[in-house]
Design an enzyme around this catalytic site. Structure first.
Site, PDB file in Angstrom:
ATOM      1  N   ARG A 192      21.821  -5.349 -23.685  1.00 47.17           N
ATOM      2  CA  ARG A 192      20.758  -4.680 -22.920  1.00 47.17           C
ATOM      3  C   ARG A 192      20.650  -3.190 -23.288  1.00 47.17           C
ATOM      4  O   ARG A 192      19.795  -2.484 -22.758  1.00 47.17           O
ATOM      5  CB  ARG A 192      21.034  -4.802 -21.405  1.00 47.17           C
ATOM      6  CG  ARG A 192      20.827  -6.182 -20.821  1.00 47.17           C
ATOM      7  CD  ARG A 192      19.485  -6.297 -20.077  1.00 47.17           C
ATOM      8  NE  ARG A 192      19.356  -5.395 -18.956  1.00 47.17           N
ATOM      9  CZ  ARG A 192      19.659  -5.692 -17.689  1.00 47.17           C
ATOM     10  NH1 ARG A 192      20.131  -6.884 -17.399  1.00 47.17           N
ATOM     11  NH2 ARG A 192      19.487  -4.824 -16.735  1.00 47.17           N
ATOM     12  N   LYS A 193      21.522  -2.729 -24.187  1.00 42.65           N
ATOM     13  CA  LYS A 193      21.531  -1.307 -24.522  1.00 42.65           C
ATOM     14  C   LYS A 193      20.629  -1.023 -25.732  1.00 42.65           C
ATOM     15  O   LYS A 193      20.109  -1.941 -26.357  1.00 42.65           O
ATOM     16  CB  LYS A 193      22.976  -0.851 -24.804  1.00 42.65           C
ATOM     17  CG  LYS A 193      23.946  -1.192 -23.661  1.00 42.65           C
ATOM     18  CD  LYS A 193      23.520  -0.553 -22.346  1.00 42.65           C
ATOM     19  CE  LYS A 193      24.555  -0.691 -21.247  1.00 42.65           C
ATOM     20  NZ  LYS A 193      24.599  -2.006 -20.604  1.00 42.65           N
ATOM     21  N   VAL A 194      20.494   0.268 -26.058  1.00 43.41           N
ATOM     22  CA  VAL A 194      19.581   0.661 -27.147  1.00 43.41           C
ATOM     23  C   VAL A 194      20.181   0.307 -28.511  1.00 43.41           C
ATOM     24  O   VAL A 194      19.491  -0.179 -29.405  1.00 43.41           O
ATOM     25  CB  VAL A 194      19.274   2.172 -27.051  1.00 43.41           C
ATOM     26  CG1 VAL A 194      18.446   2.640 -28.238  1.00 43.41           C
ATOM     27  CG2 VAL A 194      18.537   2.466 -25.743  1.00 43.41           C
TER      28      VAL A 194
END
Ligand SMILES: Cc1ncc(COP(=O)(O)O)c(C=O)c1O
Length: 398
Positions: A192-194
């Site tokens: 879910r992170k960049v």
């Protein structure tokens, strides 16, 4: 029927909440790593650390197995433990608070600012006691917190500040990248992170001795890394001066991270454009409050959060279900940790009214760097439909 209409009407159209952006670069480096035979922590972890440090302007970066591991190991290495209190926002992912408990310290949950959803410096000041050892500042969903105000408080009281930057890779504070400060910074590479490696985390620091100790601690306290032993022209007898852990990142994960780092600027630019587009269109809806962005913050839009002021948690959950039924993946916004069973007993009082309201009234819309304008329009159309049905404008702010 136009092409757009027919696509909108497709019953199987589903927009995910998040999706990593992988391409041939990740595949090639991963395959090369597999074929090298070195799959645990080794040369790719070392290269990933060097490039990560450069990307965020840190002196040192130490890779670990997750963002939670980064938080745990940072607190542990700073000597935070039994008898110590650590101030942390209740409104955060539960991992921030779990890490404090895992080192044996007591989390002191405080409230956040209504507009930015980040730690409220006034709430932090009133939570300090002689036992406060550290403040865990969370850059919520990639929006940098009011670091200067909280740093002043920490410095004035001789308290350590640790940054939970799990969501903030690519964000800046006053033009300085998150990760470049004097504090320990803890990053996550969860999908879910960049920047995504699958599982993984990183600790940034300016302190070379602390970085060296973190590297030993993540590898059972071993004095010499496998890589150093492998490169040596003689057999090195390793030592164990203190008790360590296995919190290593693998070279397979690091290979993906190296490829992702090359694309970071593009990822952040795409997310900022999508975020600005959401902001502009949603600000026009009377039922919606878009999150405020203080002038010092340059966020990476790791997630897109919005608020429906005046509604209760049940109505918000109906909005989530209705969006889901229309093919738009969604989640509640940030959780209020003190409302979860694991921490209900532990919270020792003090109003957390803003956190509770945000826990009830916020939600996330799809956000990832490859989200197309067409898919974003689909999300916005479905969201307007759901709002008109479940949160009519008149009752919204009552
Ligand atoms: C604010 C915050 N802290 C910590 C973490 C933990 O990171 P990880 O899942 O890599 O352990 C997350 C991840 O979701 C997070 O959002």
């Amino acid at each position: 029927m136009s092409a757009k209409l027919s696509r909108d009407a497709r019953p199987d159209r589903r927009i995910p909440l998040a999706r990593p952006s992988f391409g041939p670069e990740e595949e090639a480096l991963l395959l090369e790593t597999l074929r090298s035979g070195w799959v645990t922590q080794g040369p790719r972890v070392e290269a990933f650390e060097e490039r990560f440090a450069r990307a965020v302007g840190a002196e040192h970066a130490v890779a670990v197995s997750s963002g939670t591991a980064a938080l745990f190991l940072s607190l542990h290495a700073l000597g935070v433990g039994e008898g110590d209190e650590v101030v942390v926002p209740s409104l955060t992912f539960i991992a921030s608070v779990n890490a404090i408990v895992h080192v044996g310290a007591t989390p002191v949950l405080v409230d956040v600012d209504d507009d930015s959803h980040n730690l409220d410096p006034v709430a932090v000041a009133s939570a300090l006691t002689p036992r406060t050892r550290a403040i865990l500042v969370v850059h919520q969903l990639g929006l940098p917190a009011d670091l200067d105000a909280i740093q002043k408080l920490a410095d004035a009281n001789g308290i350590t500040l640790v940054e939970d930057s799990a969501c903030a890779m690519g964000s800046s504070h006053g033009g300085r990248p998150v990760g470049s400060s004097t504090n320990l910074g803890c990053f996550s590479f969860h999908p879910r992170k960049v920047l995504v490696t699958g599982e993984g985390g990183m600790i940034t620091t300016r302190d070379g001795a602390l970085a060296a100790r973190l590297r030993r601690l993540r590898h059972q306290g071993m004095s010499t890394s496998d890589l150093e032993r492998h490169r040596a022209d003689r057999v090195i007898r390793e030592r164990y001066a203190e008790v360590g852990y296995n919190l290593r990142l693998s070279d397979l994960h690091a290979a993906v991270g190296i490829a992702q780092l090359e694309k970071l600027d593009g990822f952040v630019a795409a997310r900022r454009a999508l975020g600005a587009r959401y902001d502009a269109q949603l600000a026009a809806l009377p039922q919606v409050a878009v999150r405020g962005c203080p002038p010092y913050a340059q966020p990476n839009y790791q997630s897109y959060v919005l608020r429906l002021p005046g509604i209760d948690g049940e109505t918000r959950d109906r909005v989530l279900d209705a969006l889901h039924a229309r093919g738009v993946a969604t989640r509640r916004g940030l959780m209020a940790v003190h409302r979860e069973e694991a921490y209900r007993e532990a919270h020792r009082g003090g109003s957390l009214a803003v956190s509770e309201q945000l826990d009830d009234q916020t939600l996330l819309l799809p956000m990832y760097s490859d989200l197309s304008r067409d898919d974003q329009d689909f999300v916005l159309d479905r969201f307007r439909e759901v709002l008109n049905q479940l949160v009519p404008p008149d009752g919204a702010r009552s």
